[in-house]
Design a protein around this motif. Structure first.
Motif, short mmCIF file in Angstrom:
data_model
loop_
_atom_site.label_atom_id
_atom_site.label_comp_id
_atom_site.label_asym_id
_atom_site.label_seq_id
_atom_site.Cartn_x
_atom_site.Cartn_y
_atom_site.Cartn_z
N VAL A 1 -7.12 -10.61 6.74
CA VAL A 1 -6.08 -10.51 7.77
C VAL A 1 -4.70 -10.59 7.13
CG1 VAL A 1 -5.08 -11.64 9.79
CG2 VAL A 1 -7.56 -11.38 9.61
N GLY A 2 -4.51 -11.48 6.16
CA GLY A 2 -3.21 -11.63 5.50
C GLY A 2 -2.69 -10.32 4.92
N PRO A 3 -3.49 -9.61 4.12
CA PRO A 3 -3.03 -8.31 3.61
C PRO A 3 -2.69 -7.31 4.71
CG PRO A 3 -4.85 -9.09 2.28
CD PRO A 3 -4.71 -10.05 3.43
N MET A 4 -3.43 -7.34 5.82
CA MET A 4 -3.11 -6.41 6.90
C MET A 4 -1.82 -6.80 7.61
SD MET A 4 -5.19 -3.99 6.70
CE MET A 4 -4.54 -3.15 8.15
N PRO B 1 11.16 4.81 6.82
CA PRO B 1 10.20 5.48 5.94
C PRO B 1 10.58 5.45 4.47
CG PRO B 1 10.49 6.75 7.94
CD PRO B 1 11.50 5.64 7.99
N GLY B 2 11.85 5.50 4.16
CA GLY B 2 12.28 5.50 2.77
C GLY B 2 12.23 4.14 2.11
N GLN B 3 12.13 3.09 2.92
CA GLN B 3 12.14 1.73 2.37
C GLN B 3 10.78 1.04 2.41
OE1 GLN B 3 15.28 -0.61 4.29
NE2 GLN B 3 16.45 -0.37 2.40
N ARG B 4 9.89 1.49 3.27
CA ARG B 4 8.60 0.81 3.35
C ARG B 4 7.74 1.17 2.14
NH1 ARG B 4 6.72 4.62 8.15
NH2 ARG B 4 8.17 3.31 9.30
N LEU B 5 6.88 0.24 1.76
CA LEU B 5 6.04 0.44 0.58
C LEU B 5 4.77 1.22 0.91
CD1 LEU B 5 6.41 -3.04 -1.12
CD2 LEU B 5 7.49 -0.89 -1.79
N LEU B 6 4.38 1.24 2.17
CA LEU B 6 3.21 2.02 2.57
C LEU B 6 3.32 2.38 4.04
CD1 LEU B 6 0.04 -0.15 3.20
CD2 LEU B 6 2.32 -1.14 2.99
N HIS B 7 2.55 3.41 4.43
CA HIS B 7 2.56 3.89 5.81
C HIS B 7 1.21 3.59 6.44
CE1 HIS B 7 3.51 6.30 9.30
NE2 HIS B 7 2.42 7.03 9.11
N ARG C 1 -0.77 -1.98 -3.99
CA ARG C 1 -2.16 -1.58 -4.25
C ARG C 1 -2.69 -0.74 -3.09
NH1 ARG C 1 -5.40 -7.13 -2.75
NH2 ARG C 1 -6.14 -6.41 -0.72
N LYS C 2 -2.32 -1.10 -1.86
CA LYS C 2 -2.76 -0.32 -0.71
C LYS C 2 -2.20 1.10 -0.78
CE LYS C 2 -3.80 -3.92 2.67
NZ LYS C 2 -5.17 -3.39 2.87
N GLY D 1 -9.28 -2.94 7.19
CA GLY D 1 -8.52 -1.83 6.65
C GLY D 1 -8.65 -0.57 7.47
N THR D 2 -7.57 0.18 7.57
CA THR D 2 -7.51 1.34 8.47
C THR D 2 -7.47 2.67 7.74
OG1 THR D 2 -5.09 1.39 8.54
CG2 THR D 2 -6.21 -0.07 10.10
N ARG D 3 -7.62 2.66 6.42
CA ARG D 3 -7.39 3.86 5.62
C ARG D 3 -8.15 5.08 6.13
NH1 ARG D 3 -8.19 1.49 1.21
NH2 ARG D 3 -5.98 1.08 0.82
N ALA D 4 -9.44 4.94 6.30
CA ALA D 4 -10.25 6.08 6.73
C ALA D 4 -9.91 6.51 8.16
CB ALA D 4 -11.73 5.75 6.63
N HIS D 5 -9.50 5.57 8.99
CA HIS D 5 -9.26 5.84 10.41
C HIS D 5 -7.93 6.56 10.63
CE1 HIS D 5 -12.63 3.18 11.68
NE2 HIS D 5 -12.37 2.65 10.51
N ARG D 6 -7.02 6.46 9.69
CA ARG D 6 -5.72 7.14 9.84
C ARG D 6 -5.57 8.31 8.89
NH1 ARG D 6 -2.98 4.74 5.43
NH2 ARG D 6 -3.81 2.67 4.92
N SER D 7 -6.60 8.60 8.11
CA SER D 7 -6.52 9.71 7.16
C SER D 7 -7.13 10.97 7.76
CB SER D 7 -7.26 9.35 5.87
OG SER D 7 -6.68 8.22 5.24
N ALA D 8 -6.72 12.10 7.21
CA ALA D 8 -7.28 13.38 7.65
C ALA D 8 -8.58 13.62 6.88
CB ALA D 8 -6.29 14.49 7.40
N VAL D 9 -9.66 13.01 7.35
CA VAL D 9 -10.96 13.17 6.69
C VAL D 9 -11.48 14.57 7.03
CG1 VAL D 9 -13.31 12.30 6.49
CG2 VAL D 9 -11.41 10.70 6.88
#
Length: 285
Positions: free
Chosen positions: A10-13, A24-30, A76-77, A103-111
């Motif tokens: 939960v902490g990393p999320m 968008p230009g300042q965040r480290l990840l989307h 790392r994310k 983690g939401t990577r697969a759920h927000r990616s264009a698989v």
């Protein structure tokens, strides 16, 4: 509620969620799904961090408790996001994600329509994700305890073609496993098709041994000395042999210097990055 080892993701999320309040230009990840996937209290805190003063206070508190972990987790994310997208764009037909957590990577990616992502995790984490995120037709959630169940046949049993190239993503997982759990998790790697890819993180063993803390004494007291939740680590020079034994080739290793150069400098921010963890991509020979 997700508690114990199942709740440590939960902490990393929260870090990912709070980063979404920056431009968008300042965040480290989307990660637009980071806030919705959080438990109620964490979700409330993450939304409150839309106020700059609250966000700054959260980051200060994080740096006091675990210097550099905020930047390390975010970078790392971002890096694994990039590797994930590249692998699918290169035609790899399936991904296996042990210990996927919230983690939401697969759920927000264009698989792609011809690819499938198998997220493997503790039943409590799988149930939580099913509650918080809508079903994704290209993502299969598989409840498995990696510390007591063999991973080797799990994706195939759920429809994966064992002969196709695979991407394996093991983010923030190995530290929580026993050596037997690591064996059960990684010994399915030799069976993957040539050209398969892996990206994994690991905690440095000198942290677990107490020889070098990298400013993370509080984390050592919490997760190693007090309640032994972190149980497995590697020295950087051991990683290549660990992978080679399973037929894989280490591509590179990333730590503070690499992440700062790739992701932080372009934002105009000064973000400390902890050295206690490293990220390694590899390829199947």
């Amino acid at each position: 509620m997700v508690t114990g080892v199942a709740g440590t993701a939960v902490g990393p999320m929260v870090i990912a969620a709070v980063e979404q309040h920056r431009s968008p230009g300042q965040r480290l990840l989307h990660d637009p799904l980071a806030i919705p996937v959080l438990p109620p209290l964490s979700r409330w805190v993450a939304r409150l961090a839309g106020r700059p003063a609250v966000r700054a206070a959260l980051i200060r508190a994080s740096e006091r408790a675990a210097p550099g972990v905020w930047g390390g987790v975010a970078c790392r994310k971002r890096y694994i996001d990039d590797r994930f997208t590249r692998a699918l764009d290169d035609g790899i037909g399936s991904a296996v994600v042990p210990g996927a957590g919230p983690g939401t990577r697969a759920h927000r990616s264009a698989v792609p329509a011809d690819a499938v992502v198998f997220e493997v995790d503790l039943p409590v984490n799988v149930a939580h994700k099913r509650e918080r995120l809508p079903a994704h037709r290209r993502v299969v959630l598989v409840p498995v305890d990696l510390d007591s169940e063999d991973l080797s046949g799990v994706p195939t049993a759920h429809g994966r073609d064992s002969g196709e190239r695979c991407l394996v993503v093991c983010e923030g997982v190995t530290r929580y496993l026993t050596r037997e759990g690591v064996r059960w998790t990684f010994d399915f790697l030799p069976d993957q098709a040539p050209g398969s890819r892996l990206v994994s993180t690991y905690v440095r063993k000198d942290v677990l041994d107490g020889d070098e803390m990298y400013g993370s004494e509080a984390l050592h007291r919490r997760f190693v000395a007090g309640r032994p939740v972190w149980r497995f680590g590697l020295h950087p020079h051991e990683v290549g042999a660990f992978l080679a034994e399973r037929g894989w080739r280490e591509v590179e290793q990333l730590g503070p210097a690499e992440f700062d150069a790739r992701y932080v400098r372009g934002t105009g921010r000064t973000v400390p990055i902890s050295a206690l963890e490293r990220t390694v991509p590899a390829e199947k020979r």
